[in-house]
Design a protein around this motif. Structure first.
Motif, PDB file in Angstrom:
ATOM      1  N   ASN A   6       0.870  -1.168   0.000  1.00 57.96           N
ATOM      2  CA  ASN A   6       0.000   0.000   0.000  1.00 57.96           C
ATOM      3  C   ASN A   6       0.910   1.221   0.000  1.00 57.96           C
ATOM      4  O   ASN A   6       1.432   1.621   1.038  1.00 57.96           O
ATOM      5  CB  ASN A   6      -0.921  -0.020   1.229  1.00 57.96           C
ATOM      6  N   TRP A   7       1.106   1.802  -1.165  1.00 56.17           N
ATOM      7  CA  TRP A   7       2.062   2.900  -1.317  1.00 56.17           C
ATOM      8  C   TRP A   7       1.613   4.157  -0.585  1.00 56.17           C
ATOM      9  O   TRP A   7       2.437   4.953  -0.139  1.00 56.17           O
ATOM     10  CB  TRP A   7       2.308   3.169  -2.801  1.00 56.17           C
ATOM     11  N   ASP A   8       0.305   4.345  -0.462  1.00 61.39           N
ATOM     12  CA  ASP A   8      -0.164   5.506   0.296  1.00 61.39           C
ATOM     13  C   ASP A   8       0.169   5.354   1.773  1.00 61.39           C
ATOM     14  O   ASP A   8       0.613   6.294   2.413  1.00 61.39           O
ATOM     15  CB  ASP A   8      -1.670   5.704   0.115  1.00 61.39           C
ATOM     16  N   GLY A  11       3.761   6.024   2.120  1.00 59.71           N
ATOM     17  CA  GLY A  11       4.006   7.468   2.011  1.00 59.71           C
ATOM     18  C   GLY A  11       3.677   8.199   3.304  1.00 59.71           C
ATOM     19  O   GLY A  11       4.420   9.072   3.748  1.00 59.71           O
ATOM     20  N   VAL A  56       8.544   7.634  -2.989  1.00 59.73           N
ATOM     21  CA  VAL A  56       7.343   6.911  -2.551  1.00 59.73           C
ATOM     22  C   VAL A  56       6.091   7.694  -2.931  1.00 59.73           C
ATOM     23  O   VAL A  56       5.135   7.138  -3.474  1.00 59.73           O
ATOM     24  CB  VAL A  56       7.390   6.631  -1.032  1.00 59.73           C
ATOM     25  N   TYR A  59       5.498   7.771  -6.847  1.00 62.92           N
ATOM     26  CA  TYR A  59       5.009   6.483  -7.360  1.00 62.92           C
ATOM     27  C   TYR A  59       3.560   6.263  -6.952  1.00 62.92           C
ATOM     28  O   TYR A  59       2.716   5.922  -7.782  1.00 62.92           O
ATOM     29  CB  TYR A  59       5.878   5.319  -6.871  1.00 62.92           C
ATOM     30  N   SER A  60       3.271   6.460  -5.688  1.00 65.31           N
ATOM     31  CA  SER A  60       1.928   6.228  -5.181  1.00 65.31           C
ATOM     32  C   SER A  60       0.896   7.105  -5.866  1.00 65.31           C
ATOM     33  O   SER A  60      -0.142   6.629  -6.328  1.00 65.31           O
ATOM     34  CB  SER A  60       1.909   6.492  -3.672  1.00 65.31           C
ATOM     35  N   HIS A  63       0.603   6.429  -9.710  1.00 64.97           N
ATOM     36  CA  HIS A  63      -0.052   5.138  -9.910  1.00 64.97           C
ATOM     37  C   HIS A  63      -1.562   5.287  -9.707  1.00 64.97           C
ATOM     38  O   HIS A  63      -2.356   4.816 -10.519  1.00 64.97           O
ATOM     39  CB  HIS A  63       0.505   4.094  -8.938  1.00 64.97           C
ATOM     40  N   HIS A 110      -1.720  11.776   0.415  1.00 70.51           N
ATOM     41  CA  HIS A 110      -1.809  10.311   0.411  1.00 70.51           C
ATOM     42  C   HIS A 110      -3.192   9.842   0.843  1.00 70.51           C
ATOM     43  O   HIS A 110      -3.721   8.878   0.291  1.00 70.51           O
ATOM     44  CB  HIS A 110      -0.742   9.709   1.318  1.00 70.51           C
ATOM     45  N   ASN A 113      -5.516  10.417  -2.088  1.00 67.47           N
ATOM     46  CA  ASN A 113      -5.206   9.444  -3.124  1.00 67.47           C
ATOM     47  C   ASN A 113      -5.769   8.067  -2.765  1.00 67.47           C
ATOM     48  O   ASN A 113      -6.388   7.402  -3.593  1.00 67.47           O
ATOM     49  CB  ASN A 113      -3.699   9.363  -3.342  1.00 67.47           C
ATOM     50  N   TYR A 114      -5.556   7.660  -1.525  1.00 70.33           N
ATOM     51  CA  TYR A 114      -6.061   6.358  -1.066  1.00 70.33           C
ATOM     52  C   TYR A 114      -7.582   6.313  -1.178  1.00 70.33           C
ATOM     53  O   TYR A 114      -8.150   5.342  -1.690  1.00 70.33           O
ATOM     54  CB  TYR A 114      -5.614   6.108   0.377  1.00 70.33           C
TER      55      TYR A 114
END
Length: 129
Positions: A6-8, A11, A56, A59-60, A63, A110, A113-114
């Motif tokens: 989970n990139w968020d 982050g 990070v 990318y997050s 993406h 983040h 975004n999530y």
């Protein structure tokens, strides 16, 4: 079994780690220079943390933008937060103010975004979240 990251969340964790480093470390570990260790205001360490946050976060957010929601809002919030993160390196008298703004905005980006990725309900059968 494929490892899902989970990139968020990563982050947010790196942003919080940076905030903890900048705010708490000088108070808690003020004795480190006695032992010859100095990571407080160490430029290599500071710029490394900024680079990790950028990698990070980029990318997050990209993406999420490309694969899920097409909302530019998280990227704008992240960009402004990241600008404050870099500015804190150049304006030492305002370091903690800029850091507070930067971390708040990066974590918010983040979060947005999530939330947008979760709402997008990606229908691709071969896409992994």
């Amino acid at each position: 079994m494929a490892l899902k990251i989970n990139w968020d969340a990563l982050g947010v964790a790196t942003s919080v780690a940076c905030a903890i480093h900048c705010a708490v470390l000088p108070i808690v570990i003020s004795a480190l220079p006695i032992f010859g260790i100095n990571i407080i205001h160490n430029q290599v360490f500071e710029w490394s943390m900024i680079a990790i946050a950028f990698c990070v976060g980029s990318y997050s957010l990209f993406h999420g933008y490309i694969k899920h929601h097409r909302s530019f809002t998280p990227i704008l919030i992240f960009t402004v937060g990241f600008i404050f993160l870099v500015l804190k390196q150049f304006f030492m008298s305002l370091e903690y103010w800029f850091l507070a703004i930067a971390v708040s905005m990066i974590v918010t980006a983040h979060f947005f975004n999530y939330r947008a990725c979760q709402r997008s309900k990606c229908a691709s059968s071969n896409h992994k979240h």
